[in-house]
Every structure is written in C-alpha cells, then in structure tokens.
Design an enzyme around this catalytic site. Structure first.
Site, PDB file in Angstrom:
ATOM      1  N   ASP A  52       0.831  -1.215   0.000  1.00 51.21           N
ATOM      2  CA  ASP A  52       0.000   0.000   0.000  1.00 51.21           C
ATOM      3  C   ASP A  52       0.863   1.262   0.000  1.00 51.21           C
ATOM      4  O   ASP A  52       0.654   2.176   0.802  1.00 51.21           O
ATOM      5  CB  ASP A  52      -0.930   0.021   1.218  1.00 51.21           C
ATOM      6  CG  ASP A  52      -1.665  -1.287   1.428  1.00 51.21           C
ATOM      7  OD1 ASP A  52      -2.046  -1.920   0.437  1.00 51.21           O
ATOM      8  OD2 ASP A  52      -1.862  -1.679   2.598  1.00 51.21           O
TER       9      ASP A  52
ATOM     10  N   GLU B  20     -11.485  -0.727  -3.525  1.00 56.81           N
ATOM     11  CA  GLU B  20     -10.777  -0.078  -2.417  1.00 56.81           C
ATOM     12  C   GLU B  20      -9.561   0.661  -2.945  1.00 56.81           C
ATOM     13  O   GLU B  20      -9.269   0.653  -4.138  1.00 56.81           O
ATOM     14  CB  GLU B  20     -10.358  -1.117  -1.368  1.00 56.81           C
ATOM     15  CG  GLU B  20      -9.331  -2.127  -1.857  1.00 56.81           C
ATOM     16  CD  GLU B  20      -8.966  -3.171  -0.810  1.00 56.81           C
ATOM     17  OE1 GLU B  20      -9.690  -3.294   0.194  1.00 56.81           O
ATOM     18  OE2 GLU B  20      -7.949  -3.871  -1.005  1.00 56.81           O
TER      19      GLU B  20
END
Length: 481
Positions: free
Chosen positions: A48, A224
């Site tokens: 991420d 997401e």
C-alpha cells in the site's frame, strides 16, 4: 516502349505516390517527458505504498508494514533513494481499544502548512472493526516532528472503512475512501465527500463505485484503495479490486474536472482492469497504488505493490512479501493514462520515439520491429536497455513484455527474437549507444559487428543500415521516453 523502361517508370511512380502518402516528418526537440530510470522492487515487504513529492526537495514515503503495528516514514531527494533511506517509526498502535490493530494503508499529505497522515486501524479487542484516522504534525520535517492524533474520520455509516485519500480539484478538497455498506452484499465500495478540514467530512458522502464486474469480485467483492491523477481537464481515479492475492488489480473511474464530482453519474468506470498481473514479467496482484512525479517534474509515476510469485499459502494478508514498485505513466493520444503492464524486476523500460516522426515509437508486431503512432498496447513499445549480450561496452534492447527477447538484426531487418545463447545471437543483438546522429540529445545505436551501420527506420520498418546523409541520420536518431 521497352518493358524494362515501363517497369522502371512504374516503380518510380509507386515510390513517389508512397512518399506523398506518408506523413511529413516533424523534427523533434527533446521530448516534453523524457525517460526515467528506476530499479524494481523499490522497497521489499512494504505494501500500500504512498510517495509524496514535497516542495522542500524531498520525496516522503510511507507504506503498510507486514506486522500491521506501526506507521513508518522515509525521505530522500530521489525516488530511487527511498530504497535505501533510513526508516523512522512516527507512530505505534495503541495497546488497547481503538487504533490497536491492523494499522493499514497510511498516506502522507501536506495541507495548509501541516503534515497529515491518513490510515486505517482496527480495535485491539476487535481487529476487524476497522475505521479511518488522521495524524497531524506542524514540523518542517515530519520524520523528526511530533504527531497529534486528530481522531477518527466520522462517516454517516459506522462500518468497516479504510484507504482514505485526499485531493483538490478547482480549489475544492475531497476525500475518497472504501467502505462496507451493511445493506449491500459485498466487501467494500468507493465513496467521495468534501472536506471541511483534513479530518472532517462535510455534506453527504456519495457512492461512486461498487464491485460488479467479474474481475472485481474474485475471492472478495472489493473496490478499495482509491488514488487520483489529473490531466487535461480530466480526473482519473484508480482503485483496487478483488482479493489481495494474484487476482488483485487496478480499475479506473474517469470524470471531467468541471463536472460535479459528487454526482456518481459524472464518473465512468472502465469495463476492464487498467493494470493487472503478468506471468511473462513474473508480477502478480498489482494494486493499492498512488501517484507521484519524477525528479524533473516532467513524468508521472505509478507507485504500487505486488508479489513476484502467484501461489500463496494461507491468507494473503499473512504473506509479508508485497513489494513497493514504481514505473512511468504514459498518456494515450485521447488523453487517458496508460499504465501498461507491471514490468519485470530490475531496470525499468523506456520507449524510443523517432526524431523525425516524434509521435511514432518503436514497437514490435508479430516480432517484427516497426515505427508506429498511437501504440495503446504500451508494452509492445517498451524496451529495457541492458548490458550488451556481446559485452565490450555494448547495450542490448530487451522487450518489456517478452523478457529474454531482444532487438536483433536478421539479414538487415530488425526483429524481436528470443536469446538462444549463441555468440551469433549476442553479436546481432548488441549495439554501441551513441549520441543521436541528428540530435545529440537523442540516441543512436550502432551495430556491434557492423561499424557504420545503425538502427534506422525505412518505410516505417526498422533496419540495420549504413547511414549517409541528413535524412538517414534523422531516421537513425531516437529520443528516450
């Protein structure tokens, strides 16, 4: 008339007609977005990833650590420098209660003179009760300054929520994130709202996207990790879909910057992934990206994580080997971003545009190398410049989407062929890199075994030929992009 004379006249006329039909060359200066060169992976065991380029000359980097227990920062003056930069822990999970587990997906932003880190966290006593939180620092250097917890970002639905990102369009600051709607049978959707301040939503959030396509619902039904890049009056929001294993991939929403971004109808979803795993390059599950810009500010850079193997034992969230990677974003003629494929580990590939046809790039088609405009299958026009197979200071040009295949001369024609390990192949696929014959800011490639002969286009096909005269020098000059 003599038949040979007739044939000669017809040939001359055919050549003249062909020349008239070809687009006129437009001699190019150095490209507006020159090549960048990075080496992947940038950082191992960091998922991420988020890279923020600040006005102080530093890149700031944060990412999820495999232990899910802390927030880290690095900084360096170059993107590649982040790879070896010291890492500072700026915040650690709480021992109990809120923010006590699953510290995920931090992002760092500089807003109105202060630093903010957005992140997701669960409770120590309920690790899946994940919500969004914000830290604030007024220090010039966020690695050494103190941080204040601004608390949870409150949303109308008190439900699983994560992956907050913020961006500005026409002076208005927005927050986008992923959240579970208990009334919908999926894992998470994408939402957007205006911000009153960096940690407070104002107005009613709206849902922009739900996982509905097959590629968004493999393993888990997921939208997401939104990330925004803007160009040419358009807003492009990438997002991640499906489970966090090899099926993870990027989708994209597009809106006009002048539209009401809080109207879901203003956004169009791409029907297919815009970035997905690639077995040829050995990259699987690319996703949860962010964007930054190159050191000279002239190229957009895609930042993301993936793994270099497909099969995972157990829960993918327990596998620590997602790695931070970077590569250049290219732009199609219609103004849309082109991310290509996740490139092989090692040096990132480049494109070679023609000096005298600057909108045309070298690309392979059925393994023949040619010059062509509007190459939307980006990887066909990307090549890695590597140490020459023949040594002796040469270079070789390796195909981005066919690793192990190289540009090589075959009877004067240039093809992309698999390296067979022979000396003859190495010699035919090795070149001396020279300053551009028509422009020293460009590059020309002289054949290793044929001094004075260069890679050049002729009739929009690539050849290795002697270079004599201005036009030939132009045909043999390329710009790296």
């Amino acid at each position: 008339m003599n038949p040979r004379r007739i044939c000669s006249v017809l040939t001359a006329w055919a050549a003249l007609v062909a020349a008239l039909l070809l687009p006129s060359p437009a001699h190019a200066a150095a490209p507006a977005s020159p090549a960048v060169s990075y080496s992947n992976p940038l950082v191992n065991q960091r998922a991420d990833p988020h890279i923020f380029k600040h006005t102080d000359g530093f890149y700031y980097y944060t990412a999820t650590v495999p232990e899910y227990d802390r927030i880290i920062l690095r900084r360096a003056t170059t993107i590649q420098g982040l790879s070896a930069a010291p890492e500072t822990v700026i915040w650690t999970k709480h021992a109990s209660g809120e923010m006590g587990a699953h510290i995920w997906a931090p992002e760092i932003h500089f807003i109105d003179g202060k630093w903010y880190v957005y992140f997701a966290a669960g409770r120590a006593d309920d690790v899946w009760r994940i919500r969004m939180y914000v830290l604030e620092s007024s220090a010039a250097n966020p690695l050494t300054g103190g941080w204040t917890e601004k608390g949870r970002i409150a949303t109308p639905m008190d439900s699983f929520s994560l992956d907050a990102t913020t961006f500005v369009v026409h002076g208005a600051r927005y927050l986008s994130w992923a959240q579970k709607d208990p009334a919908i049978d999926n894992n998470s959707n994408l939402y957007i709202a205006r911000l009153a301040n960096p940690w407070t939503i104002t107005g009613t959030p709206v849902r922009l996207s739900m996982p509905t396509y097959g590629w968004e619902t493999v393993g888990h039904k997921v939208n997401e990790g939104p990330a925004v890049i803007q160009r040419g009056g358009k807003v492009f929001m990438t997002y991640s879909a499906s489970a966090t294993d090899s099926n993870y991939c990027l989708g994209m929403l597009t809106a006009s910057a002048s539209a009401n971004l809080l109207d879901p109808a203003a956004w169009t979803k791409s029907p297919t992934p815009v970035f997905a795993g690639n077995a040829a390059t050995g990259q699987y599950g690319p996703g949860h990206n962010s964007f930054t810009t190159s050191e000279d500010g002239r190229s957009d850079i895609l930042v993301y994580h993936d793994r270099n193997y497909k099969d995972i034992s157990g829960d993918p969230l327990n596998d620590p080997n997602r790695r931070t990677r970077v590569q250049k974003v290219y732009w199609n003629a219609d103004g849309t971003p082109n991310f290509g494929i996740p490139v092989a580990d090692g040096v990132t590939p480049q494109r070679l545009s023609s000096f005298n046809y600057p909108s045309h790039y070298l690309r392979h088609w059925d393994y023949r190398v040619k010059l062509e405009a509007n190459v939307t299958n980006l990887a066909d026009s990307q090549f890695r410049t590597v140490s020459g197979l023949a040594g002796n200071g040469t270079v070789s040009l390796e195909s981005a989407n066919f690793p192990g295949h190289y540009l090589r001369a075959r009877n004067g024609e240039v093809w992309v062929d698999r390296n067979d390990g022979s000396t003859a192949f190495a010699d035919s696929a090795s070149f001396h890199r020279r300053p551009g014959l028509a422009d020293a800011a460009g590059v020309s490639f002289e054949a290793y075994r044929s001094p004075g002969q260069y890679l050049r286009h002729y009739g929009f096909l690539l050849h290795v030929q002697p270079v004599a005269g201005t036009l030939a020098a132009q045909d043999a000059t390329f710009h790296q992009q």
